[in-house]
Design an enzyme around this catalytic site. Structure first.
Site, short mmCIF file in Angstrom:
data_model
loop_
_atom_site.label_atom_id
_atom_site.label_comp_id
_atom_site.label_asym_id
_atom_site.label_seq_id
_atom_site.Cartn_x
_atom_site.Cartn_y
_atom_site.Cartn_z
CG ASP A 1 -5.13 5.64 6.79
OD1 ASP A 1 -6.08 6.11 6.13
OD2 ASP A 1 -4.34 4.78 6.34
CB VAL B 1 3.07 -5.72 4.82
CG1 VAL B 1 3.10 -6.46 6.16
CG2 VAL B 1 2.62 -4.28 5.01
CE LYS C 1 2.71 -1.40 6.76
NZ LYS C 1 1.42 -0.72 6.98
N GLY D 1 0.83 -1.19 0.00
CA GLY D 1 0.00 0.00 0.00
C GLY D 1 0.86 1.24 0.00
N GLY D 2 0.20 2.39 0.14
CA GLY D 2 0.93 3.65 0.12
C GLY D 2 1.89 3.81 1.28
CG MET D 3 0.90 4.16 5.20
SD MET D 3 0.02 3.88 6.74
CE MET D 3 -0.11 5.55 7.35
N GLY D 4 3.78 1.38 2.45
CA GLY D 4 4.91 0.47 2.35
C GLY D 4 4.46 -0.94 1.98
#
Length: 896
Positions: free
Chosen positions: A134, A26, A41, A21-24
């Site tokens: 979020d 996993v 992550k 995802g946009g946060m990394g």
């Protein structure tokens, strides 16, 4: 950079990718040390390659790692290996709520049974001052056993760029950048953003409450509340479309409908303010309970000044019940009679005691009072009491707080705790650290959003934005060692009052001056040794001789007019810090009544906390250190002007010997290994501060050992090998260095962008224990010396002031709740520390150990008896005095 199956990252072995995802990205991995499965992550390149953002992310991740709740997936750590930086997270098995919703709509009970633990987890985090930012179905996991866990808690804030809050547009949210330009893609994050987030404004816990409402609606209805072809369409819907609750299933309980309506109010001020209320409503709905109540009856309009009449009536009832009816609410058409002056008392909360010498503050409207008080658990924290009704409430997370001050809009409080300037939103409980402030005595919040507080380095005043940042110097004393204290803004928001304490003369003096944010030379108003406040309709208020005095102040010329008049008698005053505890706002005066000035004493306690008696005089005592043989005590004792001198005491009989007696400040004594000499801090000789060396007896004067014209040097410890531990403080930041007396050479030991404030060598010199605030709170660490090959945390939940046991296998430290803790060290060697392990800390006893930002306020040489510098006379249940319409009393008495 991607990771391949079988690849190692530190001591983790990657099994394979499980999400992106946009946060990394996993990955599933195995922790080879603890033999457990974890999630790894990998951080986005934009973060991993930015040193400043990465450092800020590390600080935020440390705070998030402190969350410990069954409904929140844990953060285990932050690892770096081979150029890859990644978060190590709890691996939560099972589908996400998004996957569950995609399969089929949820029955009512199942939706509520998922929503309840979500609300409990959010409530627990909000109480710690941490928000999710979020929340969405993809960040909610349902384990095979039916447990509900929230993922990625707080990482949106941790990953945001500097200046994001309140300045960026919504498309730069970390979870939006992954596909922000892809037309036709519905982004989950946009659909769950609150209107204030969509506008790029700062988010607080009410943004989580909005997102919780959106998710709950989706669980109940089976459809998204906000949709669109592009991110712009989704955000436009969030900003413009009123949530339609008529689409909820017909069987939705009325209480849940009302709850959703409150969660989904676009104006955060009208939105549900606390997740605990949502938890109660959902719990009651699952249990079949109802909160249905009859509609409230109409209330007659209030008379006169609406904000004034109710609490005037309440105060009159307290002071003289017969007068209460005269101030009852009247129809608006009726002219209110003149308001009299009323005196009353404010009692301490049940089971709590006011803390003398730690300040109090009325809100700008004069309708709420903030004050520090010690609760039944023995902890001092901030309390807020409305003046229109009885009852006060503590503010969670403000343990150790002192000297509160309000924001101009009355929504937030600034305060000082654990060496930090902090702010808290009173209604929401959200709080943050704004700046280092290890020696601050009071602050002031200006109408333009600036906060003034005392500079720990130069003892002038610093200015910092109310949103936090790097402080800038506003005032600087003319002579090193003098101090500028207790700022308070004047009505124009540019000028301010402050107290100047001048120490470099035969007899210290103090005066109230007017300063300016533009750096114009300050003007002296009056000689005084206390803080001062300005109060409409034009008075300077200050303390003198046990009384509060009022005198007209011309704001055009900044000059006093006429003679001072008596405002109130028997007002408490703390001569050590030049502070009278009083506050004025909205025609209300509250002050602390005089009594025993809080002080401290040296007491002997055994390992169970039993009192074995006191030693030496009672007064302003700081930093006691036992000689190596335990027969003498070195301590600095301050006089009425707050100037310290070094004394030694007989540890048995308590007889005192004064070693220094110069106008400058001397403090922080440290014994030589043979007990024949002392090191101490001083600002003698024009140095900002320096370390002096002297015999541990009367006679010869102290000699300069180490000086630094740009920083404060403070001795910490001295070993038989001729090594000194020294704290170097500059600009409010402290590092720990080692100085070799023979080689005359410096070596950094703990030097970082954080504060390392106290340190002790182990008895054999092979390890060092010290305090650091790198996690966002003070914690104790131990590392091998020299080299620091092994470094381990000692205190798992906050701590400071490490002191070694005699064999070097025990470290004592003070916990945040004022408990003295002991922890065992096992294994380890001087050279490499291989096998070094830290046991579980155990509490020994709780004592009112004197508050201090740097040096330990207790000591031991045998680990069986402890010399504790404890506070006495600080807590009191004596009521506060309150005067309403005090200006009328002055006029009636022929005052200025």
């Amino acid at each position: 950079m991607s990771l391949e199956p079988g690849q190692r990252l530190a001591h983790y072995i990657v099994a394979g990718k499980i999400g992106e995802g946009g946060m990394g990205v996993v990955y599933r991995a195995t922790d080879t040390r603890l033999n457990r499965e974890v999630a790894i992550k990998v951080l986005p390149p934009a973060l991993a390659g930015d040193a400043d953002r990465l450092a800020r992310f590390q600080r935020e991740a440390h705070v998030l790692a402190s969350l410990n709740h069954p409904g929140i997936a844990s953060i285990y750590g932050l690892e770096e290996s081979g150029g890859v930086r990644a978060l190590v997270l709890e691996l939560v098995e099972g589908p996400t709520l998004a996957e569950r919703l995609a399969a089929s709509p949820l029955p009512l009970n199942e939706a509520l049974e998922i929503a309840l633990p979500m609300a409990e987890a959010l409530e627990a985090a909000h109480e710690r001052g941490i928000i999710h930012r979020d929340l969405k179905p993809a960040n909610v996991k349902i384990t095979p056993g039916g447990a509900v866990k929230l993922l990625d808690f707080g990482l949106a804030k941790a990953l945001e760029e500097e200046g994001d809050a309140g300045s960026q547009d919504a498309s730069r949210s970390p979870t939006l950048t992954a596909a922000a330009t892809r037309a036709g893609v519905i982004l989950g994050t946009a659909a769950y953003m609150s209107p204030e987030q969509a506008r790029g404004k700062p988010a607080d816990r009410r943004a989580d409450i909005w997102a919780f409402g959106v998710v709950l609606y989706e669980m109940l209805s089976g459809q998204r509340l906000f949709e669109g072809e592009t991110i712009s369409d989704v955000l436009a819907a969030v900003l413009t479309r009123k949530p339609d609750l008529d689409t909820l299933p017909a069987g939705t309980p009325p209480a849940i409908r009302r709850l959703l309506d409150r969660c989904l109010q676009p104006d955060p001020r009208r939105r549900l303010q606390a997740m605990g209320d949502a938890r109660v409503e959902i719990d009651d709905a699952l249990a079949g309970r109802s909160h249905e109540t009859p509609a409230p009856s109409a209330v007659a309009p209030a008379a006169g000044r609406a904000a004034l009449a109710p609490w005037l009536g309440w105060a009159l009832a307290l002071a003289a019940g017969a007068a209460a009816g005269w101030l009852a609410l009247r129809p608006a058409s009726e002219v209110a009679p003149p308001v009299p002056t009323v005196s009353a008392s404010l009692t301490a909360p049940e089971g709590a005691a006011f803390e003398l010498g730690h300040g109090l503050a009325l809100s700008p409207a004069g309708d709420r009072l903030a004050f520090p008080a010690r609760g039944a658990d023995g902890l001092r924290r901030l309390w807020v009491r409305p003046l229109d009704r009885a009852g006060a409430r503590p503010l969670p997370g403000t343990e150790g707080a002192r000297f509160p001050f309000w924001s101009p809009d009355g929504r937030s409080l600034g305060y000082f705790a654990d060496g930090k300037l902090r702010r808290i939103e009173v209604d929401t409980g959200l709080q943050e650290s704004l700046a280092d402030a290890p020696w601050a005595f009071g602050g002031a919040w200006g109408p333009a959003g600036d906060i003034l507080f005392q500079d720990a380095g130069g003892d002038g005043l610093l200015r910092v934005p109310a949103s936090g940042g790097v402080p800038s110097q506003v005032t600087m004393p003319a002579t090193p060692g003098d101090a500028h204290l207790w700022p308070s803004f004047l009505p124009d928001g540019r000028h301010f009052l402050f107290l100047v304490r001048i120490y470099g003369r035969e007899s210290a003096t103090a005066e109230i001056q007017v300063g300016s944010l533009d750096g114009a030379p300050p003007r002296t108003l009056v000689e005084s040794n206390s803080n001062a406040l300005y109060a409409p309709p034009g008075y300077l208020i200050w303390w003198r001789g046990g009384n509060l005095r009022a005198q007209r102040l011309d704001l055009d010329t900044f000059s006093l007019v006429g003679e001072p008049a008596l405002l109130a008698s028997d007002a408490a005053f703390d001569a050590r810090i030049g502070h009278a505890a009083f506050s004025l706002a909205g025609g209300v005066l509250v002050y602390q009544l005089g009594g025993a000035t809080p002080g401290n004493e040296l007491a002997w306690l055994d390992a169970e906390g039993n009192d074995l008696g006191t030693v030496g005089p009672r007064g302003s005592l700081y930093s006691p250190r036992l000689s190596p043989d335990g027969l003498r005590i070195a301590v600095d004792i301050s006089d009425e002007t707050n100037r310290g001198d070094i004394w030694t005491l007989d540890a048995v009989r308590g007889s005192a010997t004064r070693l220094t007696s110069i106008p400058e400040d001397e403090s922080a004594p440290v014994w030589s290994p043979d007990g024949k000499e002392l090191l101490h801090f001083s600002n003698k000789g024009g140095q900002l501060s320096a370390i002096y060396r002297r015999p541990a007896r009367t006679g010869p004067a102290s000699d300069l050992l180490l000086g630094d014209p740009e920083a404060k040097l403070r001795p910490l410890d001295w070993t038989a090998a001729g090594l000194l531990l020294v704290a170097r403080e500059q600009g409010g930041q402290s590092d720990i260095l080692v100085y070799d007396l023979e080689e005359k050479a410096w070596t950094p030991l703990a030097s970082s962008s954080f504060n390392e404030i106290d340190a002790r060598f182990s008895p054999d010199g092979g390890m060092v224990a010290y305090t650091s605030d790198e996690t966002g709170r003070e914690e104790v660490y131990v590392q091998t010396f020299p080299g620091g090959a092994v470094r381990l945390p000692v205190s798992p939940a906050g701590g400071k002031w490490p002191v070694w046991g005699p064999r070097g296998d025990t470290i004592f430290f003070r916990a945040p709740d004022n408990s003295l803790m002991a922890v065992q060290l096992q294994g380890g060697t001087r050279d490499e520390g291989s096998g070094l392990r830290v046991g579980t800390p155990r509490p020994l006893f709780r004592a009112d150990i004197k508050e201090h930002s740097t040096s330990a306020q207790y000591d031991t040489v045998d680990g069986q008896r402890f010399l504790v510098n404890r506070e006495v006379g600080a807590a009191t249940t004596e009521p506060l005095a309150l005067i309403l319409n005090w200006a009328a009393a002055l006029a009636a008495a022929g005052g200025p």
